[in-house]
Each structure stands twice: as structure tokens, then as C-alpha cells.
Design a protein around this motif. Structure first.
Motif, PDB file in Angstrom:
ATOM      1  N   LYS A 216       0.815  -1.235   0.000  1.00  0.00           N
ATOM      2  CA  LYS A 216       0.000   0.000   0.000  1.00  0.00           C
ATOM      3  C   LYS A 216       0.849   1.286   0.000  1.00  0.00           C
ATOM      4  CE  LYS A 216      -4.272  -1.969   1.674  1.00  0.00           C
ATOM      5  NZ  LYS A 216      -4.209  -2.894   0.549  1.00  0.00           N
ATOM      6  N   ASP A 218       2.183   5.046  -1.500  1.00  0.00           N
ATOM      7  CA  ASP A 218       1.625   6.197  -2.225  1.00  0.00           C
ATOM      8  C   ASP A 218       2.041   6.140  -3.690  1.00  0.00           C
ATOM      9  OD1 ASP A 218       0.666   7.272   0.203  1.00  0.00           O
ATOM     10  OD2 ASP A 218       2.619   8.215   0.592  1.00  0.00           O
ATOM     11  N   ASP A 242      -3.397   1.923 -10.823  1.00  0.00           N
ATOM     12  CA  ASP A 242      -3.734   3.334 -11.064  1.00  0.00           C
ATOM     13  C   ASP A 242      -5.078   3.670 -10.420  1.00  0.00           C
ATOM     14  OD1 ASP A 242      -4.904   1.629 -12.986  1.00  0.00           O
ATOM     15  OD2 ASP A 242      -5.143   3.261 -14.437  1.00  0.00           O
ATOM     16  N   LYS A 243      -6.029   2.747 -10.555  1.00  0.00           N
ATOM     17  CA  LYS A 243      -7.370   2.996  -9.978  1.00  0.00           C
ATOM     18  C   LYS A 243      -7.326   2.994  -8.454  1.00  0.00           C
ATOM     19  CE  LYS A 243     -10.090   1.792 -13.883  1.00  0.00           C
ATOM     20  NZ  LYS A 243      -8.990   1.163 -14.664  1.00  0.00           N
ATOM     21  N   ALA A 244      -6.382   2.232  -7.894  1.00  0.00           N
ATOM     22  CA  ALA A 244      -6.234   2.194  -6.431  1.00  0.00           C
ATOM     23  C   ALA A 244      -5.524   3.448  -5.915  1.00  0.00           C
ATOM     24  CB  ALA A 244      -5.472   0.938  -6.014  1.00  0.00           C
ATOM     25  N   GLY A 245      -5.157   4.342  -6.826  1.00  0.00           N
ATOM     26  CA  GLY A 245      -4.547   5.614  -6.427  1.00  0.00           C
ATOM     27  C   GLY A 245      -3.045   5.558  -6.216  1.00  0.00           C
ATOM     28  N   LYS A 247       0.557   6.077  -7.386  1.00  0.00           N
ATOM     29  CA  LYS A 247       1.197   6.858  -8.458  1.00  0.00           C
ATOM     30  C   LYS A 247       2.402   6.087  -9.000  1.00  0.00           C
ATOM     31  CE  LYS A 247      -0.261  11.443  -7.275  1.00  0.00           C
ATOM     32  NZ  LYS A 247      -1.037  11.233  -6.036  1.00  0.00           N
TER      33      LYS A 247
END
Ligand code: PHB
Length: 391
Positions: A216, A218, A242-245, A247
């Protein structure tokens, strides 16, 4: 014709050929260009070859009274081939410069030959810091991984990225990228949760991406060599990162201009740090990109610029030496040379023989229906941070 006359005829013909050969040798400077034209790194070979050809098309094939002759050889990025080809070029073809080198192991394999024969080895692609230390005759118009990675780490830490997993190809430039990211990002207050390395050849990224996602972070910091970015981004998106945020950040090898358009709109917004974007907004680059596309039929990437600038370095050094092409004269003339490249201002550090250049922070955007790395911040005059740290 009597026997004596015909023998004399053959002898004088042989002498004439010999003389012509030596006169020609004196009037020409040969460059042995060793590139991966086939195999997984072939995009690098294709880009550099086109950059070299464009430079010669624009600047002619004669410098300081010498005819420039390029002999292109395909090593498939296999270091044993590189070594054999470098030896043949130096011994049989009597080249003054060996150039190209699509990957670090290839550049390293040729280094002892450059030293023994006192020939300049001009690295146009490979990016491990230690390469220029492998021979006093090595110089470079490409980059080091640390050069882009340190500004990337500092930008990430200042822009809300706190936890990162690094993912790199498991060979020298990947290790350089991993180490310099870890060092600079931690110093800037960030945390590296995991360091993941995957094999260079035929990597399946998905199990590694799954492991990275489980931590998990960033952001995922990635280094893959030019040519592998498309496959990495595809699997990053397929895994839903990408959908899980999460970068995607890294040196710009992953959003290589050569492959960028094929990566799809999911890559829009990706921030990377690099030495060159085909969207670099200088007048010189606009003219370069236009001429390159016209001549080659595709967009130049950072490898093409390494080839183009490599030829510039040879031409300018020959002007300084008045055409003398022996290794000691040429490498001395190359030290300290500075010029404007399509990438921006560059120079050859006289102490390390490495290139000093701007590093740009860029974001993928759609411009006129095509994807580009659009530069929005500049770190000026970056020297290789690995060598700078040793001083
Ligand atoms: C390298 O092998 O040094 C290398 C190759 C391709 C890149 C970067 C580094 O994009």
C-alpha cells in the motif's frame, strides 16, 4: 606481355593500392558504432543510429579536413559480442573511436580494449555511474540513473508522496536507481517500504506488482530500460494500481517517447524526471524533432539525442585537435566541451568525463492528439550525484 612486365605490373598495382589505402586512412576518421540493432534493446539501436545519421546529414561528413566514416555493428546488447566487435573494429578497421553501447554490460565489456588501445569509448546510451571510471578513455553523452533519480526523489517528497516501493530491473543501472532513490528520498523525509528487483530479460512484472501493491504505497518508483516501459505500464494498469490511487514515478525511461503513444490514456498524469522530452520547448529541439521525424519516420527519444550529441562531441573535438584523432588528443579535447543540445545546455565534466545536463520534471499530457512528457520544472546543470558524493 612478358612474364617480367606482368610481375612488375602486379607489384606496382599492389604498391598503388597500399599507398591509396594509407593515404585514405590518413584522410579519414573511422567511428565504430556498436549498437543493439536486434533483440530486446533494438529500439535503442534504431534511435541512436537515426540520431547519428541525422547529425551527419545536417553537418556533412568532413571535419577538420577528415572524412568521417561510421561503421555500424549489431551486438544485440550481448557483451561478448560487443567485446569481439570492438576488438575487430580497433584492430582490423583501425577506428579512432568506438561508440554506441546500448546497455551497461556492453559498455563495460569494451572498456579494457579502450584502455589497451588508447581509443576513445563514447557511451551514447548506457547509464550506470561507474562506466566512466572503467577507463580513462571513456566519455558519455547519455546520462546516469542517479542524475534523474535524485531530482525525482526530491520532487516526490515535496509533493505529498510519503511511502514508496521501488521496482527496478536487476542489473547495474537498476541498482544505481534503487540506491540513489532510497538515499535521496529518505534524506528528504520519505520512507521506502520495499525494494523489489525483477529480472532484466523477459520479465513478467505482475507478481512483483502484486507484492508492491500489497505494501500500500503512495507511489511505485520504477526503473526499466528503454523499450520495456510499455509492458510495465500495461501490467500496472491491468493490476488496477492506477485505480487504487498508486502513483507511478521514476526516471523517464518508463515513459519513453518512443513507446508513449502506444501506452494509452491511462498514463496521462504520470510524473517522471529525465534529461530529454521530444516536447522540450526550445527552438533547437523543435527543429531537431521535425528533421528527425522527416528523416527517420518516428519520434526521437532520449537515446536519439545521446547519438546526435555524441557525433557533435566527436566533430567539435576534431575541430579542436585540427583533425588529430588519436585517443589521448581526442579525449583531452572532449573534456570541458559545452554546447546547446536539443535537450538543453550540456557539457563534459573535465574531471569525470561524464555529461552535465539539466534534469526536467515532466507530466504525461495529451497535446494535439498525442501523448508527450510535458516539462514543468527544471533542475539545472546536474552532475552525476554518485561521483559528486565520492568527492
Ligand atoms: C543501461 O543498461 O545502462 C541502460 C539501458 C537503457 C536505459 C537506461 C540504462 O534506458
Amino acid at each position: 606481355m612478358c612474364l617480367r612486365n606482368s610481375v612488375l605490373g602486379i607489384a606496382s598495382l599492389a604498391l598503388a593500392t597500399l599507398f591509396a589505402g594509407s593515404a585514405f586512412a590518413q584522410d579519414s576518421v573511422k567511428i565504430g558504432l556498436i549498437l543493439p540493432m536486434t533483440g530486446p534493446q533494438a529500439s535503442t539501436g534504431k534511435q541512436i543510429d537515426a540520431g547519428v545519421k541525422l547529425y551527419m546529414q545536417q553537418h556533412g561528413a568532413t571535419v577538420a579536413g577528415k572524412k568521417i566514416e561510421v561503421i555500424l555493428k549489431d551486438d544485440g546488447a550481448v557483451p561478448d559480442n560487443t567485446k569481439r566487435l570492438a576488438q575487430e573494429l580497433i584492430v582490423n578497421d583501425k577506428v579512432s573511436v568506438i561508440a554506441g553501447f546500448g546497455v551497461t554490460p556492453a559498455a563495460m565489456a569494451a572498456a579494457p580494449l579502450a584502455t589497451q588501445s588508447k581509443s576513445v569509448e563514447l557511451v551514447m546510451a548506457a547509464g550506470t555511474s561507474a562506466i566512466t571510471e572503467a577507463s580513462p578513455y571513456i566519455t558519455r553523452t547519455s546520462f546516469t540513473l542517479a542524475q534523474s533519480t535524485v531530482p525525482m526523489a526530491q520532487w516526490a517528497a515535496k509533493n505529498g508522496i510519503k511511502k514508496v516501493v521501488t521496482m527496478v530491473s536487476d542489473y547495474a543501472p537498476g541498482i544505481d536507481a534503487e540506491n540513489s532513490f532510497k538515499d535521496a528520498f529518505t534524506k528528504a523525509g520519505g520512507e521506502v517500504l520495499q525494494t523489489v528487483r525483477f529480472p532484466l530479460a523477459n520479465p513478467d512484472f505482475s507478481p512483483f506488482l502484486q507484492r508492491a501493491a500489497d505494501a500500500k504505497p503512495d507511489a511505485i518508483f520504477v526503473f526499466v530500460p528503454s523499450g520495456q516501459g510499455g509492458a510495465f505500464v500495461k501490467q500496472f494498469v491491468e493490476r488496477g494500481l492506477d485505480k487504487a490511487g498508486v502513483k507511478l514515478i521514476g526516471p523517464g525511461d518508463v515513459t519513453d517517447d518512443d513507446l508513449l503513444n502506444a501506452m494509452g490514456d491511462q498514463v496521462i498524469g504520470t510524473v517522471t524526471a529525465h534529461l530529454y522530452s521530444s516536447a522540450h520547448p526550445s527552438a533547437m529541439n523543435k527543429a531537431f524533432v521535425e528533421a528527425f521525424k522527416k528523416a527517420a519516420g518516428f519520434r526521437p527519444n532520449f537515446m536519439a539525442v545521446g547519438g546526435y550529441d555524441g557525433m557533435h562531441l566527436i566533430y567539435e573535438a576534431l575541430k579542436k585537435t585540427g583533425g588529430k584523432a588519436d585517443g589521448p588528443s581526442l579525449i583531452a579535447a572532449m573534456k570541458g566541451l559545452a554546447w546547446e543540445s536539443p535537450r538543453g545546455p550540456v557539457s563534459i565534466d573535465p574531471d569525470t568525463r561524464d555529461i552535465v545536463q539539466n534534469i526536467y520534471i515532466r507530466k504525461v499530457e495529451k497535446v494535439g492528439g498525442e501523448l508527450y512528457n510535458v516539462e514543468f520544472a527544471t533542475v539545472e546543470g546536474v552532475k552525476d550525484p554518485v561521483k559528486a558524493a565520492k568527492k
